[in-house]
Motif scaffolding. Sequence first.
Motif, PDB file in Angstrom:
ATOM      1  N   TYR A 173       0.838  -1.213   0.000  1.00  0.00           N
ATOM      2  CA  TYR A 173       0.000   0.000   0.000  1.00  0.00           C
ATOM      3  C   TYR A 173       0.867   1.255   0.000  1.00  0.00           C
ATOM      4  O   TYR A 173       0.627   2.198  -0.770  1.00  0.00           O
ATOM      5  CB  TYR A 173      -0.924  -0.003   1.215  1.00  0.00           C
ATOM      6  CG  TYR A 173      -1.576   1.333   1.477  1.00  0.00           C
ATOM      7  CD1 TYR A 173      -2.588   1.806   0.660  1.00  0.00           C
ATOM      8  CD2 TYR A 173      -1.150   2.130   2.547  1.00  0.00           C
ATOM      9  CE1 TYR A 173      -3.183   3.041   0.901  1.00  0.00           C
ATOM     10  CE2 TYR A 173      -1.726   3.356   2.797  1.00  0.00           C
ATOM     11  CZ  TYR A 173      -2.745   3.816   1.975  1.00  0.00           C
ATOM     12  OH  TYR A 173      -3.323   5.042   2.197  1.00  0.00           O
ATOM     13  N   TYR A 174       1.904   1.278   0.851  1.00  0.00           N
ATOM     14  CA  TYR A 174       2.746   2.473   0.944  1.00  0.00           C
ATOM     15  C   TYR A 174       3.540   2.725  -0.337  1.00  0.00           C
ATOM     16  O   TYR A 174       3.968   3.855  -0.584  1.00  0.00           O
ATOM     17  CB  TYR A 174       3.709   2.346   2.136  1.00  0.00           C
ATOM     18  CG  TYR A 174       3.020   2.441   3.467  1.00  0.00           C
ATOM     19  CD1 TYR A 174       2.100   3.451   3.727  1.00  0.00           C
ATOM     20  CD2 TYR A 174       3.283   1.506   4.473  1.00  0.00           C
ATOM     21  CE1 TYR A 174       1.459   3.536   4.959  1.00  0.00           C
ATOM     22  CE2 TYR A 174       2.649   1.588   5.698  1.00  0.00           C
ATOM     23  CZ  TYR A 174       1.737   2.599   5.932  1.00  0.00           C
ATOM     24  OH  TYR A 174       1.096   2.680   7.150  1.00  0.00           O
TER      25      TYR A 174
ATOM     26  N   THR B 238       2.051   5.440  -2.237  1.00  0.00           N
ATOM     27  CA  THR B 238       1.816   6.676  -1.490  1.00  0.00           C
ATOM     28  C   THR B 238       3.114   7.466  -1.349  1.00  0.00           C
ATOM     29  O   THR B 238       4.200   6.960  -1.612  1.00  0.00           O
ATOM     30  CB  THR B 238       1.270   6.374  -0.078  1.00  0.00           C
ATOM     31  OG1 THR B 238       2.286   5.695   0.684  1.00  0.00           O
ATOM     32  CG2 THR B 238       0.020   5.521  -0.139  1.00  0.00           C
ATOM     33  N   ARG B 239       2.961   8.712  -0.919  1.00  0.00           N
ATOM     34  CA  ARG B 239       4.096   9.530  -0.498  1.00  0.00           C
ATOM     35  C   ARG B 239       3.984   9.680   1.011  1.00  0.00           C
ATOM     36  O   ARG B 239       3.048  10.288   1.519  1.00  0.00           O
ATOM     37  CB  ARG B 239       4.064  10.892  -1.197  1.00  0.00           C
ATOM     38  CG  ARG B 239       5.299  11.746  -0.865  1.00  0.00           C
ATOM     39  CD  ARG B 239       5.412  12.979  -1.743  1.00  0.00           C
ATOM     40  NE  ARG B 239       4.304  13.899  -1.547  1.00  0.00           N
ATOM     41  CZ  ARG B 239       3.348  14.125  -2.430  1.00  0.00           C
ATOM     42  NH1 ARG B 239       3.364  13.489  -3.591  1.00  0.00           N
ATOM     43  NH2 ARG B 239       2.357  14.971  -2.181  1.00  0.00           N
ATOM     44  N   TRP B 240       4.990   9.122   1.722  1.00  0.00           N
ATOM     45  CA  TRP B 240       4.894   9.039   3.179  1.00  0.00           C
ATOM     46  C   TRP B 240       6.272   9.192   3.792  1.00  0.00           C
ATOM     47  O   TRP B 240       7.232   8.542   3.372  1.00  0.00           O
ATOM     48  CB  TRP B 240       4.287   7.686   3.587  1.00  0.00           C
ATOM     49  CG  TRP B 240       4.027   7.546   5.041  1.00  0.00           C
ATOM     50  CD1 TRP B 240       3.446   8.444   5.870  1.00  0.00           C
ATOM     51  CD2 TRP B 240       4.352   6.407   5.858  1.00  0.00           C
ATOM     52  NE1 TRP B 240       3.369   7.956   7.147  1.00  0.00           N
ATOM     53  CE2 TRP B 240       3.907   6.704   7.170  1.00  0.00           C
ATOM     54  CE3 TRP B 240       4.935   5.170   5.590  1.00  0.00           C
ATOM     55  CZ2 TRP B 240       4.066   5.813   8.221  1.00  0.00           C
ATOM     56  CZ3 TRP B 240       5.088   4.283   6.639  1.00  0.00           C
ATOM     57  CH2 TRP B 240       4.657   4.592   7.940  1.00  0.00           C
TER      58      TRP B 240
ATOM     59  N   PRO C 224      -0.162   9.329   5.059  1.00  0.00           N
ATOM     60  CA  PRO C 224       0.240   8.963   3.691  1.00  0.00           C
ATOM     61  C   PRO C 224      -0.659   9.596   2.645  1.00  0.00           C
ATOM     62  O   PRO C 224      -1.878   9.681   2.826  1.00  0.00           O
ATOM     63  CB  PRO C 224       0.121   7.430   3.690  1.00  0.00           C
ATOM     64  CG  PRO C 224       0.133   7.029   5.125  1.00  0.00           C
ATOM     65  CD  PRO C 224      -0.499   8.146   5.873  1.00  0.00           C
ATOM     66  N   ILE C 225      -0.061  10.039   1.546  1.00  0.00           N
ATOM     67  CA  ILE C 225      -0.794  10.650   0.439  1.00  0.00           C
ATOM     68  C   ILE C 225      -0.733   9.703  -0.746  1.00  0.00           C
ATOM     69  O   ILE C 225       0.355   9.365  -1.222  1.00  0.00           O
ATOM     70  CB  ILE C 225      -0.195  12.020   0.060  1.00  0.00           C
ATOM     71  CG1 ILE C 225      -0.229  12.961   1.271  1.00  0.00           C
ATOM     72  CG2 ILE C 225      -0.947  12.632  -1.115  1.00  0.00           C
ATOM     73  CD1 ILE C 225       0.471  14.275   1.025  1.00  0.00           C
ATOM     74  N   PHE C 226      -1.882   9.266  -1.215  1.00  0.00           N
ATOM     75  CA  PHE C 226      -1.929   8.320  -2.318  1.00  0.00           C
ATOM     76  C   PHE C 226      -1.513   9.004  -3.614  1.00  0.00           C
ATOM     77  O   PHE C 226      -2.064  10.038  -3.990  1.00  0.00           O
ATOM     78  CB  PHE C 226      -3.340   7.746  -2.453  1.00  0.00           C
ATOM     79  CG  PHE C 226      -3.444   6.645  -3.481  1.00  0.00           C
ATOM     80  CD1 PHE C 226      -3.027   5.363  -3.179  1.00  0.00           C
ATOM     81  CD2 PHE C 226      -3.936   6.904  -4.748  1.00  0.00           C
ATOM     82  CE1 PHE C 226      -3.112   4.343  -4.112  1.00  0.00           C
ATOM     83  CE2 PHE C 226      -4.030   5.900  -5.689  1.00  0.00           C
ATOM     84  CZ  PHE C 226      -3.613   4.611  -5.367  1.00  0.00           C
TER      85      PHE C 226
ATOM     86  N   GLY D 267       7.519   5.686   1.085  1.00  0.00           N
ATOM     87  CA  GLY D 267       6.732   5.251  -0.062  1.00  0.00           C
ATOM     88  C   GLY D 267       7.619   4.822  -1.214  1.00  0.00           C
ATOM     89  O   GLY D 267       7.421   3.753  -1.818  1.00  0.00           O
TER      90      GLY D 267
END
Length: 322
Positions: A61-62, A65-67, A73-75, A291
Amino acid sequence: MQTQTKKYAATSSLTLERERRVERDRLFKRIRDNWTFYVCVAPFFILFAIFGAYPILASLYYSFTRWDGLSQPIFVGGANYVNLFRDPTFLKVLTNTIYVWLGSTIATLCLAFLLAFLVNHYVSRFRTTFRVVFLFPQLVAPALVAIIISTLFSTNAGLVNTLLGFIVGHKIEYDWFATGVWLKPLVILMIVWRWTGWHFTLFLAGLQTIPTEVYEAARVDGAAGRHIFRFITVPLMVPVFLVSTVTATIGGLQLFDEPYVLTNGTGGTLQLGTTLGLYQYQTAFQDFNFGLASAVSYIIFALVVVFAILNFRLVRSDDSGK
């Protein structure tokens, strides 16, 4: 006609429901009868779910994303994967990894098979001793091996420079790590030293499973030594080659300890010593881009799967051609 159809459908539905109830009762009875077994194995599955399955699914999942590890986290979809293959540094790291993997795998497997072949055919006693001796490097931590190599190739007091100076007749202070040219060969040297014994043990075990009657029959038929090696030994050793190649691929594409210690975690000059494992570490714990680091992990996983499938296909085609 419609009435009969409805009756048939109702009967089938009742029969199916009855069968499901019977299967459910059997399952519950099996659980009740073997509850001690399920209690004993439950800790493994619980720990695997917490520390195995969940991290795998979470990293998947990560990777989309940007995390930074702290904020929400931002998808971003597949942006991480696209950015990686647009990044010249990542492409260089990918090239470094494939170079080290190919070089170390070819050198390790060839040397291990040569040693196993010689021991199997020319050593009748103390074979167990050879196994133990060649497995000694497995007891040494990879970080310690990298420290030893760093010391041997040290600029001022390294044993290699000292021996070269003794040969040429004057002092040599060559910096083996300055340009980065020797980083990958030194990493390959460490892998070969550490893993040759493990593959040697596999090859020796495989060679000892080949019946001696096969060799004797070939010699009676007038086969030369090279023909025996090519048409008997090598084909019968293909499954062992497959196991060694797959394990070497998994280890080579995830390589981290040796380049990290050898370059103090920097990757060396112009990132020439950076592998995918080290790049993933730098991205996650130095740049705090978890991410992107998760995306790197799945690229490593994809590479391992692709090369494993290629190995299986090669073995299958070889078996079908015999």
